[in-house]
Enzyme design. Sequence first.
Site, PDB file in Angstrom:
ATOM      1  N   CYS A 297       2.812  -2.868  16.095  1.00 55.34           N
ATOM      2  CA  CYS A 297       2.704  -2.617  14.649  1.00 55.34           C
ATOM      3  C   CYS A 297       2.080  -3.818  13.956  1.00 55.34           C
ATOM      4  CB  CYS A 297       4.100  -2.346  14.079  1.00 55.34           C
ATOM      5  SG  CYS A 297       4.129  -2.249  12.281  1.00 55.34           S
TER       6      CYS A 297
ATOM      7  N   CYS B  48       3.647   8.327   1.410  1.00 51.11           N
ATOM      8  CA  CYS B  48       4.210   7.323   2.326  1.00 51.11           C
ATOM      9  C   CYS B  48       4.399   6.034   1.538  1.00 51.11           C
ATOM     10  CB  CYS B  48       3.239   7.132   3.489  1.00 51.11           C
ATOM     11  SG  CYS B  48       3.791   5.856   4.640  1.00 51.11           S
TER      12      CYS B  48
ATOM     13  N   CYS C 238       7.599  -7.474   7.132  1.00 52.32           N
ATOM     14  CA  CYS C 238       8.774  -6.960   7.859  1.00 52.32           C
ATOM     15  C   CYS C 238       9.357  -8.116   8.674  1.00 52.32           C
ATOM     16  CB  CYS C 238       8.342  -5.819   8.788  1.00 52.32           C
ATOM     17  SG  CYS C 238       9.718  -4.934   9.561  1.00 52.32           S
TER      18      CYS C 238
ATOM     19  N   CYS D 118      -0.735   5.050   9.895  1.00 47.77           N
ATOM     20  CA  CYS D 118       0.521   4.357  10.219  1.00 47.77           C
ATOM     21  C   CYS D 118       0.267   3.025  10.888  1.00 47.77           C
ATOM     22  CB  CYS D 118       1.288   5.165  11.271  1.00 47.77           C
ATOM     23  SG  CYS D 118       2.421   6.319  10.623  1.00 47.77           S
TER      24      CYS D 118
ATOM     25  N   CYS E 112       7.845  -5.488  15.980  1.00 47.17           N
ATOM     26  CA  CYS E 112       7.445  -4.471  16.960  1.00 47.17           C
ATOM     27  C   CYS E 112       6.021  -4.799  17.408  1.00 47.17           C
ATOM     28  CB  CYS E 112       7.534  -3.089  16.336  1.00 47.17           C
ATOM     29  SG  CYS E 112       9.198  -2.747  15.726  1.00 47.17           S
TER      30      CYS E 112
ATOM     31  N   GLU F 228       0.821  -1.197   0.000  1.00 48.13           N
ATOM     32  CA  GLU F 228       0.000   0.000   0.000  1.00 48.13           C
ATOM     33  C   GLU F 228       0.862   1.257   0.000  1.00 48.13           C
ATOM     34  OE1 GLU F 228      -2.920  -0.511   3.068  1.00 48.13           O
ATOM     35  OE2 GLU F 228      -4.173  -1.703   1.739  1.00 48.13           O
TER      36      GLU F 228
END
Length: 395
Positions: A142, A128, A135, A370, A139, A115
């Site tokens: 997230c 962004c 990933c 985010c 974290c 995205e």
Amino acid sequence: MSASAPITQDVLTIPRKLPDGPTNIVGLTRDQLRAALIAAGTPEKQAKMRVNQIWQWVYHWGARSFDEMTNLAKGYRAQLAEQFVIEVPEVVSRHVSADGTRKYLVRIAGGHEVEVVYIPETDRGTLCISSQVGCTLTCSFCHTGTQKLVRNLTAGEIVGQVMVARDDLGEWPEPGEGTGENGPRLLSNIVLMGMGEPLYNFDNVRDAMKIAMDPEGISLSRRRITLSTSGVVPEIARTAEEIGCMLAISFHATEDQTRDKLVPINKRWPIADLLDALRAYPKLSNSERITFEYVMLKDVNDTDEDARRLVKLIKGIPAKINLIPFNEWPGAPYERSDWDRIEKFADIIYKAGYASPIRTPRGEDIMAACGQLKSATERARKSRAQIAAEAGLSE
Ligand code: SAH
Ligand code: SF4
């Protein structure tokens, strides 16, 4: 730096050139393009000029076919078309929020999707972009971190996100109508804050950003590009030297014990090591300030004591602190701090002399905030049970 084993990146980047297939021009550095043109039969003496011409067509005018390149001989254009393509990721869907935020889902080789979010503001327009599908880091706040890493994006797929956004915004200059270089730009800033850890895909991110900065093309100043990292300490000096863009750090906690839980890479490179690397950054990169990102998590990292510790820790570093109200996702083990808590926290930082903007969540109605990227799309496709299992949580 701690002495534990390095985190290896067992990641394949899809080869740019499929066996016997055409080479994609998008994402090649100037040197790589020159070498590719020579290998494809361009006389060495002409190569530099051809690079300049093709570069301008692709990155300045937004051309997607060799036919448009009218300052190249017809025969040469046909020769190029046989061996090269000019390809950007395919836009699969596009959503526009009530606040003007645009979210694109783009498909890249292998059928993967990432995205891209465009955020218009009064004085700028920020794109962004993502650097990886998923990933490797985990974290705990997230949602991207609950998805496995699928692969690194190529340089072409990274700069290609900028190109598809410019397509949608209609921002390529029209030949003969001036270049729009001096006017305000719709897409004026890039932040590497989408999916993935950009410093674990260093070379491709560097090459893509160099292309975006090149004055003969998209021509965005290095000060308008911000790379956000969770704190890959050994790559921070390289970022200054080889990219020179602005740096944002996902700081999020003021004590190692808490940061270990929120940003587990902290176990490898703890706060003290990270701060050492950051102290050198502004000088090395000639950039003004480092942005410290701080996600506000209720009863986890949001006390007055945390705010005071934060100010003390970053003393001497030219900085601004960006407070991010936590964006919740189903199954997330945290809650957003109360608004008055966030304001109190911001106030302490502000009184210590730092800018402390609170990031207004944008595009919430289209799940573009985010930490929600891609996962929102995945979520639509998956059952709650699957999500909970992936997040390591039971329902
Ligand atoms: N991997 C890089 C860049 C991508 S994340 C990094 O970690 O810095 C971009 C920013 O969004 C980071 O500061 C990250 O900590 C923050 N973020 C991730 N999930 C979030 C969430 N659910 N709510 C608010 N911010 C989040
Ligand atoms: Fe990866 Fe950044 Fe999310 Fe951490 S915050 S899991 S580094 S994308």
